[in-house]
Design an enzyme around this catalytic site. Structure first.
Site, PDB file in Angstrom:
ATOM      1  N   GLY A   8      51.782  21.445  12.087  1.00  0.00           N
ATOM      2  CA  GLY A   8      52.742  20.638  11.330  1.00  0.00           C
ATOM      3  C   GLY A   8      54.153  21.087  11.631  1.00  0.00           C
ATOM      4  O   GLY A   8      54.405  21.748  12.643  1.00  0.00           O
ATOM      5  N   GLY A   9      55.072  20.734  10.745  1.00  0.00           N
ATOM      6  CA  GLY A   9      56.469  21.071  10.950  1.00  0.00           C
ATOM      7  C   GLY A   9      56.675  22.574  11.031  1.00  0.00           C
ATOM      8  O   GLY A   9      57.379  23.085  11.904  1.00  0.00           O
ATOM      9  N   ASP A  50      50.594  15.332  -2.201  1.00  0.00           N
ATOM     10  CA  ASP A  50      50.506  14.928  -0.789  1.00  0.00           C
ATOM     11  C   ASP A  50      49.044  14.644  -0.414  1.00  0.00           C
ATOM     12  O   ASP A  50      48.579  15.045   0.649  1.00  0.00           O
ATOM     13  CB  ASP A  50      51.090  16.056   0.077  1.00  0.00           C
ATOM     14  CG  ASP A  50      51.497  15.591   1.470  1.00  0.00           C
ATOM     15  OD1 ASP A  50      51.662  14.374   1.671  1.00  0.00           O
ATOM     16  OD2 ASP A  50      51.642  16.464   2.353  1.00  0.00           O
ATOM     17  N   GLY A  62      53.880  24.849  10.031  1.00  0.00           N
ATOM     18  CA  GLY A  62      52.612  25.570   9.997  1.00  0.00           C
ATOM     19  C   GLY A  62      51.744  25.268  11.207  1.00  0.00           C
ATOM     20  O   GLY A  62      51.764  24.165  11.748  1.00  0.00           O
ATOM     21  N   VAL A  69      47.624  25.826  12.278  1.00  0.00           N
ATOM     22  CA  VAL A  69      46.329  26.236  11.738  1.00  0.00           C
ATOM     23  C   VAL A  69      45.399  26.550  12.905  1.00  0.00           C
ATOM     24  O   VAL A  69      45.227  25.725  13.811  1.00  0.00           O
ATOM     25  CB  VAL A  69      45.718  25.122  10.853  1.00  0.00           C
ATOM     26  CG1 VAL A  69      44.406  25.592  10.243  1.00  0.00           C
ATOM     27  CG2 VAL A  69      46.696  24.696   9.756  1.00  0.00           C
TER      28      VAL A  69
HETATM   29  P1  ATP Z   1      52.774  21.730   7.004  1.00  0.00           P
HETATM   30  O1  ATP Z   1      53.005  20.253   6.818  1.00  0.00           O
HETATM   31  O2  ATP Z   1      52.758  22.543   5.750  1.00  0.00           O
HETATM   32  O3  ATP Z   1      53.635  22.300   8.090  1.00  0.00           O
HETATM   33  P2  ATP Z   1      50.265  20.920   7.943  1.00  0.00           P
HETATM   34  O4  ATP Z   1      50.256  19.632   7.209  1.00  0.00           O
HETATM   35  O5  ATP Z   1      50.340  20.896   9.408  1.00  0.00           O
HETATM   36  O6  ATP Z   1      51.312  21.909   7.456  1.00  0.00           O
HETATM   37  P3  ATP Z   1      47.603  21.446   6.965  1.00  0.00           P
HETATM   38  O7  ATP Z   1      47.561  20.068   6.435  1.00  0.00           O
HETATM   39  O8  ATP Z   1      47.227  22.561   6.062  1.00  0.00           O
HETATM   40  O9  ATP Z   1      48.996  21.801   7.584  1.00  0.00           O
HETATM   41  O10 ATP Z   1      46.655  21.548   8.245  1.00  0.00           O
HETATM   42  C1  ATP Z   1      46.844  20.724   9.403  1.00  0.00           C
HETATM   43  C2  ATP Z   1      45.478  20.316   9.943  1.00  0.00           C
HETATM   44  O11 ATP Z   1      44.731  21.494  10.283  1.00  0.00           O
HETATM   45  C3  ATP Z   1      44.603  19.548   8.942  1.00  0.00           C
HETATM   46  O12 ATP Z   1      44.861  18.157   8.950  1.00  0.00           O
HETATM   47  C4  ATP Z   1      43.218  19.869   9.464  1.00  0.00           C
HETATM   48  O13 ATP Z   1      42.892  19.029  10.559  1.00  0.00           O
HETATM   49  C5  ATP Z   1      43.355  21.311   9.958  1.00  0.00           C
HETATM   50  N1  ATP Z   1      42.997  22.250   8.877  1.00  0.00           N
HETATM   51  C6  ATP Z   1      43.810  22.739   7.920  1.00  0.00           C
HETATM   52  N2  ATP Z   1      43.158  23.551   7.078  1.00  0.00           N
HETATM   53  C7  ATP Z   1      41.894  23.585   7.510  1.00  0.00           C
HETATM   54  C8  ATP Z   1      40.719  24.248   7.050  1.00  0.00           C
HETATM   55  N3  ATP Z   1      40.746  25.048   5.985  1.00  0.00           N
HETATM   56  N4  ATP Z   1      39.571  24.057   7.730  1.00  0.00           N
HETATM   57  C9  ATP Z   1      39.544  23.263   8.830  1.00  0.00           C
HETATM   58  N5  ATP Z   1      40.617  22.590   9.322  1.00  0.00           N
HETATM   59  C10 ATP Z   1      41.776  22.754   8.664  1.00  0.00           C
HETATM   60 MG    MG Z   2      48.913  18.643   5.924  1.00  0.00          MG
END
Ligand code: ATP
Ligand code: MG
Length: 223
Positions: A60-61, A184, A63, A65
């Site tokens: 994401g912006g 969200d 983060g 994962v």
């Molecule tokens: P941010 O917007 O805070 O920068 P983000 O929206 O990118 O972060 P998340 O929505 O937490 O972060 O995660 C991005 C993607 O990573 C999710 O859509 C999913 O596909 C995968 N993901 C996140 N958490 C998990 C998890 N616990 N298990 C498996 N996949 C995950």
């Molecule tokens: Mg997200």
């Protein structure tokens, strides 16, 4: 959201550590932001030393994962690394002497009380001046709902939709009872186990806590 499911070659713990920790802390210009003091962590007990880091699951912006394995018992986990900005809010919650990044705090609060399988569990976390890390349960095999619906040609049947919506609503309702407002709830923030159809609500990074502001939360976040 930026790109999703970008496969990268598995990184060693050292590479993740170097890549992220080589970034110098960004100075804060917002006096309202409280950055907690770093926990007393030397590199040797840094959180990444307890997990093997694998493929990237999402980005994401702020983060990223990664898929991971807990070295103790080989449990599959998701490791979310978030870079702090001047907008990163930290809040006090009961039983924690220092203010925590809001995403960590809300994930802890959403899980407080009896276990709600529809809410993602936080297994471990760490907080540093310029970044924080959440170690989350990682359902297997799972997809987020965007991926799931795309794989089904952009349509899913009514019964499946009803099951998904029931679980998503239940998760959001339980969060509200715990005074956590996710704000969200969307396809990217819902995971589905493709074998059992169990759904889990993830990503409390946009949420808020009833009591954090003098008025009740009425805003929705668009990122
Ligand atoms: P941010 O917007 O805070 O920068 P983000 O929206 O990118 O972060 P998340 O929505 O937490 O972060 O995660 C991005 C993607 O990573 C999710 O859509 C999913 O596909 C995968 N993901 C996140 N958490 C998990 C998890 N616990 N298990 C498996 N996949 C995950
Ligand atoms: Mg997200």
């Amino acid at each position: 959201m930026g790109q999703r499911n970008t496969k990268v070659s598995p990184m060693t713990v050292g590479e993740v550590y170097d890549q992220h920790l080589s970034t110098p802390p960004k100075p804060s210009t917002n006096t309202e932001v409280q950055h907690p003091p770093p926990r007393d962590e030397t590199p040797v007990d840094y959180i990444f030393s307890r997990y093997a880091i694998g493929d990237q699951l999402g980005k994401g912006g702020f983060g990223v994962v990664y898929e991971g394995r807990r070295l103790d018992d080989d449990l599959r986990v998701a490791v979310k690394y978030v870079t702090k900005t001047q907008h990163t809010e930290c809040i006090f919650i009961p039983d924690h002497p220092n203010p925590l990044p809001k995403e960590i705090a809300l994930t802890i609060l959403a899980n407080k009380g009896h276990r709600v399988p529809e809410i993602i569990r936080l297994l471990d976390w760490t907080d540093h001046p310029d970044h924080f890390v959440l170690v989350l349960e990682c359902p297997s095999p799972c997809e987020n709902l965007v991926e799931f619906i795309m794989r089904h040609g952009g349509r899913i049947d009514e019964e499946t939709t009803r099951q998904i919506m029931w679980q998503a609503t239940y998760a959001a309702h339980k969060c509200c009872l715990r005074r956590v407002f996710h704000r969200d709830v969307k396809l990217e923030n819902l995971l589905i186990n493709i074998e059992t159809s169990e759904v889990k609500l993830i990503d409390f990074g946009c949420g808020t806590f009833w009591g954090l502001h003098p008025t009740s939360p009425t805003t929705v976040c668009f990122r």
